[in-house]
Design an enzyme around this catalytic site. Sequence first.
Site, short mmCIF file in Angstrom:
data_model
loop_
_atom_site.label_atom_id
_atom_site.label_comp_id
_atom_site.label_asym_id
_atom_site.label_seq_id
_atom_site.Cartn_x
_atom_site.Cartn_y
_atom_site.Cartn_z
N CYS A 8 0.96 -0.96 0.03
CA CYS A 8 0.03 -0.42 0.31
C CYS A 8 1.04 1.62 -0.07
O CYS A 8 2.25 1.31 -0.80
CB CYS A 8 -1.31 0.15 0.79
SG CYS A 8 -0.24 0.12 2.71
N ARG A 14 -3.42 -0.54 5.18
CA ARG A 14 -4.21 -2.03 4.56
C ARG A 14 -3.24 -2.79 4.35
O ARG A 14 -3.66 -3.96 4.47
CB ARG A 14 -4.42 -0.95 3.43
CG ARG A 14 -5.44 -0.18 3.38
CD ARG A 14 -5.97 0.89 2.62
NE ARG A 14 -4.68 1.69 1.75
CZ ARG A 14 -4.96 2.31 0.82
NH1 ARG A 14 -5.44 1.82 -0.54
NH2 ARG A 14 -3.75 3.20 0.37
N ASP A 114 -7.89 4.42 1.17
CA ASP A 114 -7.09 4.64 2.76
C ASP A 114 -7.89 5.19 3.60
O ASP A 114 -8.45 5.96 3.35
CB ASP A 114 -5.69 5.17 1.85
CG ASP A 114 -3.98 5.35 2.56
OD1 ASP A 114 -5.11 4.63 3.58
OD2 ASP A 114 -3.78 6.04 2.07
#
Length: 148
Positions: A8, A14, A114
């Site tokens: 990520c 994440r 996000d």
Amino acid sequence: MKNILVVCTGNICRSPTGEYLLKKELGEGFNVMSAGLGALVDHPAHELSQKIALEHGVDMSAHHARQINMDILKWADLVLVMENGHKQEIIRKYPWTEGKVFRYGESVQVDIPDPYRRPESAFVLAWNFISKLTPYWVKKIKESEGQA
């Protein structure tokens, strides 16, 4: 596909979630790690990511963010990214990775938003996406190793 890399942006929300979920679901015989394209190097997983994961029986307290680099990409048999932009950036910088970089949400053609600097609900949403998409990758990875 024994070596799986989850990517990520900062490697604190994440990708650690994907990493630890895959570790839990794949079990022995697979190596999973995560990295960020703009990693907050050595930071732990975000406290909300850790809290939500722990509520689901996943302990991410050992996580320390790392920056993606050529060595990690060479190590990886499969690279799973959270957004199409991540995929494009990796392939642009490292063209030889094409064919082993896929979105975590590839099966449903979705990016995982996000949650960084957003409310807890955004972290829950990211967890829900990643946890629902993980079985698809577990099946694919195990099939590639003749374990399905």
